[in-house]
Motif scaffolding. Structure first.
Motif, PDB file in Angstrom:
ATOM      1  N   ARG A 181      82.792  10.112  -5.973  1.00 54.30           N
ATOM      2  CA  ARG A 181      82.265   8.754  -6.146  1.00 54.30           C
ATOM      3  C   ARG A 181      83.068   8.005  -7.217  1.00 54.30           C
ATOM      4  O   ARG A 181      83.450   6.854  -7.034  1.00 54.30           O
ATOM      5  CB  ARG A 181      80.790   8.827  -6.540  1.00 54.30           C
ATOM      6  CG  ARG A 181      80.168   7.505  -6.886  1.00 54.30           C
ATOM      7  CD  ARG A 181      78.704   7.730  -7.250  1.00 54.30           C
ATOM      8  NE  ARG A 181      78.116   6.540  -7.802  1.00 54.30           N
ATOM      9  CZ  ARG A 181      77.446   6.490  -8.940  1.00 54.30           C
ATOM     10  NH1 ARG A 181      77.260   7.580  -9.647  1.00 54.30           N
ATOM     11  NH2 ARG A 181      76.938   5.373  -9.365  1.00 54.30           N
ATOM     12  N   GLU A 182      83.322   8.694  -8.311  1.00 52.04           N
ATOM     13  CA  GLU A 182      84.091   8.087  -9.401  1.00 52.04           C
ATOM     14  C   GLU A 182      85.495   7.708  -8.922  1.00 52.04           C
ATOM     15  O   GLU A 182      86.007   6.635  -9.256  1.00 52.04           O
ATOM     16  CB  GLU A 182      84.157   9.072 -10.563  1.00 52.04           C
ATOM     17  CG  GLU A 182      84.614   8.499 -11.862  1.00 52.04           C
ATOM     18  CD  GLU A 182      84.500   9.512 -12.996  1.00 52.04           C
ATOM     19  OE1 GLU A 182      85.338   9.434 -13.904  1.00 52.04           O
ATOM     20  OE2 GLU A 182      83.603  10.378 -12.973  1.00 52.04           O
ATOM     21  N   LYS A 183      86.102   8.558  -8.108  1.00 47.32           N
ATOM     22  CA  LYS A 183      87.434   8.261  -7.568  1.00 47.32           C
ATOM     23  C   LYS A 183      87.376   7.028  -6.670  1.00 47.32           C
ATOM     24  O   LYS A 183      88.261   6.163  -6.730  1.00 47.32           O
ATOM     25  CB  LYS A 183      87.974   9.458  -6.784  1.00 47.32           C
ATOM     26  CG  LYS A 183      89.334   9.182  -6.180  1.00 47.32           C
ATOM     27  CD  LYS A 183      89.855  10.355  -5.397  1.00 47.32           C
ATOM     28  CE  LYS A 183      91.203   9.986  -4.790  1.00 47.32           C
ATOM     29  NZ  LYS A 183      91.684  10.991  -3.873  1.00 47.32           N
ATOM     30  N   TYR A 184      86.340   6.925  -5.848  1.00 49.27           N
ATOM     31  CA  TYR A 184      86.173   5.769  -4.964  1.00 49.27           C
ATOM     32  C   TYR A 184      86.149   4.477  -5.783  1.00 49.27           C
ATOM     33  O   TYR A 184      86.872   3.528  -5.484  1.00 49.27           O
ATOM     34  CB  TYR A 184      84.882   5.944  -4.156  1.00 49.27           C
ATOM     35  CG  TYR A 184      84.512   4.777  -3.273  1.00 49.27           C
ATOM     36  CD1 TYR A 184      85.237   4.479  -2.128  1.00 49.27           C
ATOM     37  CD2 TYR A 184      83.412   3.986  -3.573  1.00 49.27           C
ATOM     38  CE1 TYR A 184      84.878   3.418  -1.308  1.00 49.27           C
ATOM     39  CE2 TYR A 184      83.042   2.930  -2.757  1.00 49.27           C
ATOM     40  CZ  TYR A 184      83.776   2.655  -1.623  1.00 49.27           C
ATOM     41  OH  TYR A 184      83.412   1.601  -0.824  1.00 49.27           O
ATOM     42  N   TYR A 185      85.346   4.452  -6.833  1.00 49.70           N
ATOM     43  CA  TYR A 185      85.254   3.246  -7.650  1.00 49.70           C
ATOM     44  C   TYR A 185      86.561   2.965  -8.401  1.00 49.70           C
ATOM     45  O   TYR A 185      86.947   1.805  -8.560  1.00 49.70           O
ATOM     46  CB  TYR A 185      84.086   3.332  -8.630  1.00 49.70           C
ATOM     47  CG  TYR A 185      82.759   3.122  -7.954  1.00 49.70           C
ATOM     48  CD1 TYR A 185      82.455   1.920  -7.342  1.00 49.70           C
ATOM     49  CD2 TYR A 185      81.805   4.132  -7.910  1.00 49.70           C
ATOM     50  CE1 TYR A 185      81.240   1.710  -6.715  1.00 49.70           C
ATOM     51  CE2 TYR A 185      80.588   3.933  -7.279  1.00 49.70           C
ATOM     52  CZ  TYR A 185      80.314   2.728  -6.682  1.00 49.70           C
ATOM     53  OH  TYR A 185      79.121   2.523  -6.053  1.00 49.70           O
ATOM     54  N   THR A 186      87.245   3.984  -8.832  1.00 45.12           N
ATOM     55  CA  THR A 186      88.528   3.804  -9.514  1.00 45.12           C
ATOM     56  C   THR A 186      89.554   3.176  -8.570  1.00 45.12           C
ATOM     57  O   THR A 186      90.280   2.249  -8.953  1.00 45.12           O
ATOM     58  CB  THR A 186      89.051   5.153 -10.052  1.00 45.12           C
ATOM     59  OG1 THR A 186      88.099   5.670 -10.984  1.00 45.12           O
ATOM     60  CG2 THR A 186      90.401   5.015 -10.714  1.00 45.12           C
TER      61      THR A 186
ATOM     62  N   GLU B 149      92.357  -5.185  -8.510  1.00 38.47           N
ATOM     63  CA  GLU B 149      92.928  -5.571  -9.800  1.00 38.47           C
ATOM     64  C   GLU B 149      91.839  -5.916 -10.812  1.00 38.47           C
ATOM     65  O   GLU B 149      91.903  -6.921 -11.521  1.00 38.47           O
ATOM     66  CB  GLU B 149      93.918  -6.724  -9.627  1.00 38.47           C
ATOM     67  CG  GLU B 149      95.097  -6.353  -8.750  1.00 38.47           C
ATOM     68  CD  GLU B 149      96.049  -7.505  -8.489  1.00 38.47           C
ATOM     69  OE1 GLU B 149      95.802  -8.624  -8.979  1.00 38.47           O
ATOM     70  OE2 GLU B 149      97.041  -7.275  -7.787  1.00 38.47           O
ATOM     71  N   LEU B 150      90.827  -5.056 -10.864  1.00 37.18           N
ATOM     72  CA  LEU B 150      89.730  -5.203 -11.816  1.00 37.18           C
ATOM     73  C   LEU B 150      89.980  -4.286 -13.007  1.00 37.18           C
ATOM     74  O   LEU B 150      90.659  -3.262 -12.877  1.00 37.18           O
ATOM     75  CB  LEU B 150      88.399  -4.830 -11.156  1.00 37.18           C
ATOM     76  CG  LEU B 150      87.980  -5.682  -9.958  1.00 37.18           C
ATOM     77  CD1 LEU B 150      86.755  -5.067  -9.280  1.00 37.18           C
ATOM     78  CD2 LEU B 150      87.711  -7.101 -10.394  1.00 37.18           C
ATOM     79  N   PRO B 151      89.408  -4.603 -14.151  1.00 39.36           N
ATOM     80  CA  PRO B 151      89.558  -3.700 -15.296  1.00 39.36           C
ATOM     81  C   PRO B 151      88.796  -2.399 -15.048  1.00 39.36           C
ATOM     82  O   PRO B 151      87.911  -2.332 -14.191  1.00 39.36           O
ATOM     83  CB  PRO B 151      88.936  -4.484 -16.459  1.00 39.36           C
ATOM     84  CG  PRO B 151      88.025  -5.463 -15.822  1.00 39.36           C
ATOM     85  CD  PRO B 151      88.607  -5.781 -14.473  1.00 39.36           C
TER      86      PRO B 151
END
Length: 177
Positions: free
Chosen positions: A149-154, A161-163
């Motif tokens: 899940r964390e990889k998906y959001y990253t 191009e979000l922080p």
């Protein structure tokens, strides 16, 4: 004829000025259209990414509720497997529909990360149905799901191009006894 020739430079200046104004306005409109189009495209992409994430999150929550009923998870709202079946079917249908939007609007990297997360969610379900599932194996599989899940959001943040954002990993508050 001589009056016309005398006014020709002024007439040419007006024509050149009008043409220049036209070109400037057209370029400005074209640039504004491109910016607005890109903004609409990003809004649709973000909506597709979010919809897909919410369907996976809903599925994980249902699995955690069933696991809590089986004594494998500390989720606060246990749910018997028999009651979860229709909810899981609905969640799978919603995930399938959201997946189509993701395929249509998502970048290849985001779609790949979404697929990886979805596979770990399916593994969560498989583990829940497997005989001999323990709290430790359950916890390890949930951790694997959280990492996907964390990889998906990253990948989404990089694609849009979000922080950098929060990992979504929350620590339960310490209880003093």
């Amino acid at each position: 004829m001589s009056d016309f020739i005398k006014q020709l430079p002024a007439l040419l200046g007006v024509m050149i000025g009008a043409f220049g104004s036209y070109v400037v306005v057209m370029r400005g409109d074209r640039a504004r259209f491109r910016r607005e189009h890109a903004a609409r495209w990003q809004e649709r992409q973000l909506a597709a990414y979010t919809d897909y994430a919410l369907t996976l999150k809903r599925t994980v929550t249902l699995h955690r509720r069933v696991a809590a009923h089986l004594g494998l998870d500390g989720y606060p709202h246990p749910l018997p497997p028999a009651e979860a079946t229709s909810l899981l079917v609905d969640a799978a249908d919603a995930r399938s529909a959201a997946g189509e939007g993701l395929l249509m609007l998502g970048s290849p990297e985001v779609v790949e990360a979404a697929h990886g997360w979805a596979l770990t969610v399916m593994e969560v379900e498989g583990l829940l149905r497997a005989p001999g599932c323990t709290a430790d194996t359950w916890s390890a599989q949930l951790e694997k799901q959280r990492t996907a899940r964390e990889k998906y959001y990253t990948v989404i943040r990089r694609d849009m191009e979000l922080p950098a954002g929060h990992s979504g990993r929350w620590q339960p508050p310490l209880t003093l006894s």
